[in-house]
Design a protein around this motif. Structure first.
Motif, PDB file in Angstrom:
ATOM      1  N   ALA A  60       0.828  -1.205   0.000  1.00 31.89           N
ATOM      2  CA  ALA A  60       0.000   0.000   0.000  1.00 31.89           C
ATOM      3  C   ALA A  60       0.863   1.257   0.000  1.00 31.89           C
ATOM      4  CB  ALA A  60      -0.941  -0.011   1.203  1.00 31.89           C
ATOM      5  N   LEU A  61       1.938   1.238   0.763  1.00 33.07           N
ATOM      6  CA  LEU A  61       2.848   2.389   0.793  1.00 33.07           C
ATOM      7  C   LEU A  61       3.490   2.613  -0.568  1.00 33.07           C
ATOM      8  CD1 LEU A  61       4.517   1.840   4.275  1.00 33.07           C
ATOM      9  CD2 LEU A  61       3.013   3.735   3.627  1.00 33.07           C
ATOM     10  N   VAL A  62       3.883   1.546  -1.237  1.00 34.23           N
ATOM     11  CA  VAL A  62       4.470   1.674  -2.581  1.00 34.23           C
ATOM     12  C   VAL A  62       3.451   2.284  -3.538  1.00 34.23           C
ATOM     13  CG1 VAL A  62       5.305   0.362  -4.571  1.00 34.23           C
ATOM     14  CG2 VAL A  62       6.216  -0.110  -2.300  1.00 34.23           C
ATOM     15  N   ALA A  63       2.212   1.849  -3.449  1.00 32.13           N
ATOM     16  CA  ALA A  63       1.168   2.413  -4.317  1.00 32.13           C
ATOM     17  C   ALA A  63       0.968   3.903  -4.024  1.00 32.13           C
ATOM     18  CB  ALA A  63      -0.137   1.641  -4.134  1.00 32.13           C
ATOM     19  N   LEU A  64       0.993   4.272  -2.763  1.00 31.40           N
ATOM     20  CA  LEU A  64       0.857   5.685  -2.402  1.00 31.40           C
ATOM     21  C   LEU A  64       2.056   6.498  -2.888  1.00 31.40           C
ATOM     22  CD1 LEU A  64      -0.641   5.332   1.175  1.00 31.40           C
ATOM     23  CD2 LEU A  64      -1.797   6.240  -0.863  1.00 31.40           C
ATOM     24  N   LEU A  65       3.251   5.935  -2.795  1.00 31.57           N
ATOM     25  CA  LEU A  65       4.432   6.633  -3.306  1.00 31.57           C
ATOM     26  C   LEU A  65       4.327   6.833  -4.814  1.00 31.57           C
ATOM     27  CD1 LEU A  65       7.243   4.976  -1.178  1.00 31.57           C
ATOM     28  CD2 LEU A  65       6.550   7.386  -1.124  1.00 31.57           C
ATOM     29  N   ALA A  66       3.815   5.837  -5.513  1.00 38.47           N
ATOM     30  CA  ALA A  66       3.626   5.979  -6.961  1.00 38.47           C
ATOM     31  C   ALA A  66       2.664   7.121  -7.260  1.00 38.47           C
ATOM     32  CB  ALA A  66       3.128   4.670  -7.565  1.00 38.47           C
ATOM     33  N   GLN A  67       1.604   7.240  -6.469  1.00 36.51           N
ATOM     34  CA  GLN A  67       0.668   8.359  -6.641  1.00 36.51           C
ATOM     35  C   GLN A  67       1.368   9.684  -6.377  1.00 36.51           C
ATOM     36  OE1 GLN A  67      -2.486   7.077  -3.909  1.00 36.51           O
ATOM     37  NE2 GLN A  67      -3.871   7.125  -5.666  1.00 36.51           N
ATOM     38  N   ARG A  68       2.186   9.725  -5.337  1.00 34.12           N
ATOM     39  CA  ARG A  68       2.893  10.964  -5.002  1.00 34.12           C
ATOM     40  C   ARG A  68       3.810  11.378  -6.156  1.00 34.12           C
ATOM     41  NH1 ARG A  68       6.854  13.930  -2.526  1.00 34.12           N
ATOM     42  NH2 ARG A  68       6.247  15.052  -0.634  1.00 34.12           N
ATOM     43  N   PHE A  69       4.503  10.407  -6.744  1.00 33.33           N
ATOM     44  CA  PHE A  69       5.411  10.729  -7.839  1.00 33.33           C
ATOM     45  C   PHE A  69       4.655  11.115  -9.108  1.00 33.33           C
ATOM     46  CE2 PHE A  69       8.588   9.508  -4.949  1.00 33.33           C
ATOM     47  CZ  PHE A  69       9.760  10.076  -5.406  1.00 33.33           C
ATOM     48  N   ALA A  70       3.434  10.654  -9.260  1.00 35.63           N
ATOM     49  CA  ALA A  70       2.606  11.121 -10.376  1.00 35.63           C
ATOM     50  C   ALA A  70       2.325  12.615 -10.215  1.00 35.63           C
ATOM     51  CB  ALA A  70       1.304  10.332 -10.445  1.00 35.63           C
ATOM     52  N   TYR A  71       2.153  13.064  -8.972  1.00 38.04           N
ATOM     53  CA  TYR A  71       2.003  14.500  -8.731  1.00 38.04           C
ATOM     54  C   TYR A  71       3.298  15.253  -9.047  1.00 38.04           C
ATOM     55  CZ  TYR A  71      -2.638  14.116  -6.680  1.00 38.04           C
ATOM     56  OH  TYR A  71      -3.976  13.909  -6.484  1.00 38.04           O
ATOM     57  N   MET A  72       4.440  14.640  -8.794  1.00 40.25           N
ATOM     58  CA  MET A  72       5.710  15.274  -9.150  1.00 40.25           C
ATOM     59  C   MET A  72       5.807  15.432 -10.667  1.00 40.25           C
ATOM     60  SD  MET A  72       7.081  15.871  -6.242  1.00 40.25           S
ATOM     61  CE  MET A  72       5.376  16.084  -5.755  1.00 40.25           C
ATOM     62  N   ASP A  73       5.333  14.426 -11.401  1.00 32.35           N
ATOM     63  CA  ASP A  73       5.316  14.528 -12.860  1.00 32.35           C
ATOM     64  C   ASP A  73       4.429  15.696 -13.303  1.00 32.35           C
ATOM     65  OD1 ASP A  73       6.969  12.295 -13.044  1.00 32.35           O
ATOM     66  OD2 ASP A  73       5.317  10.913 -13.476  1.00 32.35           O
ATOM     67  N   ALA A  74       3.260  15.815 -12.655  1.00 31.02           N
ATOM     68  CA  ALA A  74       2.357  16.920 -12.982  1.00 31.02           C
ATOM     69  C   ALA A  74       3.004  18.261 -12.658  1.00 31.02           C
ATOM     70  CB  ALA A  74       1.042  16.757 -12.224  1.00 31.02           C
ATOM     71  N   ALA A  75       3.673  18.349 -11.523  1.00 28.41           N
ATOM     72  CA  ALA A  75       4.339  19.594 -11.140  1.00 28.41           C
ATOM     73  C   ALA A  75       5.402  19.969 -12.168  1.00 28.41           C
ATOM     74  CB  ALA A  75       4.955  19.463  -9.750  1.00 28.41           C
ATOM     75  N   ALA A  76       6.135  18.979 -12.666  1.00 26.87           N
ATOM     76  CA  ALA A  76       7.169  19.255 -13.671  1.00 26.87           C
ATOM     77  C   ALA A  76       6.558  19.821 -14.943  1.00 26.87           C
ATOM     78  CB  ALA A  76       7.952  17.975 -13.980  1.00 26.87           C
ATOM     79  N   ARG A  77       5.362  19.360 -15.283  1.00 27.19           N
ATOM     80  CA  ARG A  77       4.692  19.884 -16.475  1.00 27.19           C
ATOM     81  C   ARG A  77       4.178  21.302 -16.254  1.00 27.19           C
ATOM     82  NH1 ARG A  77       2.454  14.761 -16.231  1.00 27.19           N
ATOM     83  NH2 ARG A  77       0.461  15.582 -15.497  1.00 27.19           N
ATOM     84  N   ILE A  78       3.773  21.601 -15.023  1.00 23.86           N
ATOM     85  CA  ILE A  78       3.121  22.875 -14.724  1.00 23.86           C
ATOM     86  C   ILE A  78       4.115  24.015 -14.492  1.00 23.86           C
ATOM     87  CG2 ILE A  78       1.701  24.050 -12.991  1.00 23.86           C
ATOM     88  CD1 ILE A  78       0.258  21.302 -12.637  1.00 23.86           C
TER      89      ILE A  78
END
Length: 93
Positions: free
Chosen positions: A14-32
């Motif tokens: 579950a923690l790994v899945a949450l970390l993957a979600q967090r890094f998806a936000y990092m990807d979004a931040a890089a685009r923004i």
């Protein structure tokens, strides 16, 4: 003991899945973010770490645990975001 280990393993997944979600936000931040120098934000980093430290204290976790984990997490997130930011803006040849 097998049940305890199974519970720990399930939480780790579950923690790994949450970390993957967090890094998806990092990807979004890089685009923004329009400028590379906006990726590192020390004030935001301090707020994030303070927030998790308070939540950790409220949850009864050992002192310093959240701060140490989040220091690593945030620095890794910044490195990831910088790499994504750079990759999104590579000149086309």
């Amino acid at each position: 003991m097998a049940e305890v280990r199974a519970g720990v393993d399930a939480l780790d997944q579950a923690l790994v899945a949450l970390l993957a979600q967090r890094f998806a936000y990092m990807d979004a931040a890089a685009r923004i973010k329009p400028a590379r120098n906006q990726v590192r934000d020390e004030a935001r980093k301090a707020v994030v770490i303070a927030n998790v430290a308070a939540a950790a204290a409220e949850a009864g976790l050992p002192d310093g645990l959240a701060e140490a984990l989040w220091e690593t997490l945030v620095e890794t997130s910044i490195a990831h975001e910088l790499a994504r930011w750079d990759g999104l803006r590579k000149p086309l040849l």
